[in-house]
Structure formats: structure tokens, C-alpha cells
Design an enzyme around this catalytic site. Structure first.
Site, PDB file in Angstrom:
ATOM      1  N   ASP A   1       0.870  -1.158   0.000  1.00 14.33           N
ATOM      2  CA  ASP A   1       0.000   0.000   0.000  1.00 14.33           C
ATOM      3  C   ASP A   1       0.919   1.223   0.000  1.00 14.33           C
ATOM      4  O   ASP A   1       2.122   1.109   0.246  1.00 14.33           O
ATOM      5  CB  ASP A   1      -0.898  -0.023   1.239  1.00 14.33           C
ATOM      6  CG  ASP A   1      -1.766   1.214   1.342  1.00 14.33           C
ATOM      7  OD1 ASP A   1      -2.423   1.568   0.346  1.00 14.33           O
ATOM      8  OD2 ASP A   1      -1.771   1.849   2.417  1.00 14.33           O
TER       9      ASP A   1
ATOM     10  N   ASP B   1       0.041   5.272   0.932  1.00 11.07           N
ATOM     11  CA  ASP B   1      -0.063   6.268   2.001  1.00 11.07           C
ATOM     12  C   ASP B   1      -0.120   5.579   3.362  1.00 11.07           C
ATOM     13  O   ASP B   1      -0.953   4.707   3.594  1.00 11.07           O
ATOM     14  CB  ASP B   1      -1.314   7.127   1.794  1.00 11.07           C
ATOM     15  CG  ASP B   1      -1.257   8.432   2.580  1.00 11.07           C
ATOM     16  OD1 ASP B   1      -0.167   8.782   3.068  1.00 11.07           O
ATOM     17  OD2 ASP B   1      -2.297   9.092   2.714  1.00 11.07           O
TER      18      ASP B   1
END
Length: 307
Positions: free
Chosen positions: A27, A29
Site C-alpha cells: 500500500d 499512504d
């Protein structure tokens, strides 16, 4: 987390895990960056993983950027990345509409960003709907709002121009039973620095679902489609793949849904208290959100990569 399935990843266990995988999904952020700043040590981790022969991919539910925009941001932050390694929901939604829905050459009503428009157009899908849609007239007029007869689907992503009239127009399309209904993701909040947050795409999607009394198909995490999209393109074996994320309900659940090894990093949203709550809940669905391992930061991988 003594006695928990979720073990701290360090020492020999860290090396064993890295030896057991060929591909790693990250992932973005809260995992490799926060806002416009990289997580300390993250660029080195990504770049060293590649030098060690690992295939690295980036999977994000953010639909406001194209693959190219993400690759440019990562390069600026010091990551060695190519556009093809990025799988955001703008791109994956376009792929889903093209392949699973057979809409190449067709038109959709898009509640989303300019980036989504670009990704749709790149695969030959036309759109209407991007930008403001101002209220005019009264309720009698709204129910008879002009519709584009070529529209085959309503597509909902993050839309900063979301409005009552857009919601109404989506409803009028979706009353037609042959109109498809697709959403990018169900994240209800976008976390910001300092514990702040703003409404996420899931809030907009739920509004449309409530009005239309229909459930959308979603392509973002934790839906398996995002993994299937990259796995089919790159031949990724799920048994030798690791999912790294900061959210239990999207990243870790995606990994569980797809049979991947899972690693939680504590630099983002979810905490060890959240993990413990899911593990002790007695609920099978919640237990799927318990990761195999956790680290304080992905910089904790550096010792095994620098040795």
C-alpha cells in the site's frame, strides 16, 4: 501480542519470510509515504528489494491519480518504480469495465476525477459526468433530468464535485435495470496527519447505493480483483506473495481474501489494539483482518536487506 497469530517480524523470522516470497505488494499512504514525505527508510527498502530480485508492486485505493502520476511522485521521493508496477483504483476500475463488463467503446456516467477519466479513455471507454453538475429547477424537473442514452454504467470514485444533482442523475440511470453499477472502493474516511480525517469514497458510494437501492461491485481493496489484475499480468503466485499495509480492513483483508502472507506496518491507520480486538472477537470475518506479522515501520526490513 504474546501468543497472537500476529508476530513481530525481526531477526531470523524476517529473513525466512523474505526468502519465502518472490513478490511484495505495498500500500502507499501510511506505508511508504505520508502526504508528500517518504517514510524514513522506505525508498531504500523498495530499491534494495528490487536489487535482491524481488518483484514489487504498489496497490492503492486512491482513484485521484493515474499510474503515471503515481510513478512520477514515487520517483521524486526516491523510489525506483515503473508505471507498470502501480495498480490504483482508477486504472483497475478501467480494466474491470473493459474486461469483466465488456464496455470497451461504450460510455459510462462517471462520478470521479480527471485521472479516472484519463484511465477510462486509455482503454477506449468514454464518459460523461466529470466536473460540477449544478441544481436547477425543482423536484419534478429532477426526476426527468436529461440522460445520455449511450450510458451503460454508473461508476463511482472519489469526486470532489459530488452533489445532490449528481446523486440524482446517478439514481435516474440506475433505475434502468440493465445499467451496471461499479465503485472503486469503500473506504469511508481518508486519514490525515495529526489524527484528522475527511470523508472517503465509501461515503459517496453508500449515498448512491442508498438512493438507487442497489449494491455496487467494487474493484479496490479488499476486493480480490486488484490482486487478480496484477497477478494475471505478471504471473504472480499467491503462495509466494506478501501484502504489506497499514489498514486491517483493506490491505490485510485483501491479503487474507487472496491467500497471501500479510504484514502490518504501524506507521499508518491501524494499531496493535485493533489487531487484538479482531483476534479476540470470535468473529471469523474480523479474524481475517489479523495479519501474520507486524513491524513498527517497513524500515525494519533494512537489516535483512543490507546484510
Amino acid at each position: 501480542m504474546s501468543g497472537s497469530k500476529c508476530a513481530r517480524l525481526q531477526g531470523a523470522r524476517l529473513q525466512q519470510l523474505l526468502d519465502s516470497v518472490d513478490s511484495i505488494l505495498f500500500d502507499c499512504d501510511g506505508v511508504i509515504w505520508r502526504g508528500d514525505q517518504p517514510i524514513p527508510g522506505a525508498p531504500q527498502v523498495i530499491n534494495l528489494l528490487k536489487r535482491h530480485g524481488k518483484r514489487v508492486f504498489f496497490v492503492t485505493n486512491n482513484s485521484t491519480k493515474t499510474r503515471r502520476m503515481y510513478a512520477d511522485k514515487m520517483s521524486t521521493l526516491g523510489f525506483d518504480v515503473t508505471e507498470q508496477e502501480v495498480f490504483g483504483t482508477a486504472f483497475c476500475c478501467a480494466a474491470f469495465l473493459q474486461t469483466a463488463c465488456g464496455l470497451r467503446g461504450q460510455k459510462v456516467f462517471l462520478m470521479g476525477s480527471q485521472a479516472m477519466r484519463q484511465e477510462l479513455e486509455a482503454v477506449g471507454i468514454r464518459q460523461t459526468g466529470v466536473g460540477p453538475d449544478h441544481v436547477s429547477g425543482g423536484p419534478g424537473d429532477w426526476a426527468n433530468v436529461p440522460l445520455d442514452p449511450e450510458v451503460r454504467a454508473v461508476v463511482v470514485g472519489f469526486d470532489q464535485d459530488f452533489s445532490y444533482m449528481k446523486l440524482n442523475r446517478a439514481l435516474q440511470y440506475l433505475i434502468q435495470k440493465d445499467c451496471l453499477f461499479v465503485g472503486t472502493n469503500r473506504d469511508t474516511r481518508l486519514p490525515l496527519e495529526g489524527g484528522r480525517a475527511v470523508p472517503g469514497t465509501g461515503c459517496l458510494l453508500q449515498a448512491v447505493e442508498t438512493a438507487a437501492q442497489r449494491q455496487a461491485q467494487t474493484v479496490g481493496k479488499p476486493s480480490p480483483f486488484m490482486f487478480d489484475c496484477l497477478a494475471s499480468q505478471f504471473g504472480v503466485e499467491r503462495e509466494r506473495c506478501l501484502m504489506v499495509g497499514d489498514r486491517l480492513d483493506t490491505d490485510i483483508l485483501l491479503g487474507s481474501n487472496c491467500g497471501l502472507k500479510t504484514l502490518l506496518t504501524l506507521t499508518g491507520v491501524s494499531t496493535l489494539e485493533d489487531v487484538e480486538g479482531h483476534e479476540k472477537s470470535g468473529c471469523e470475518e474480523r479474524r481475517k483482518m489479523v495479519p501474520d506479522f507486524y513491524v513498527e515501520s517497513i524500515a525494519d526490513l533494512l537489516p535483512a536487506l543490507q546484510g
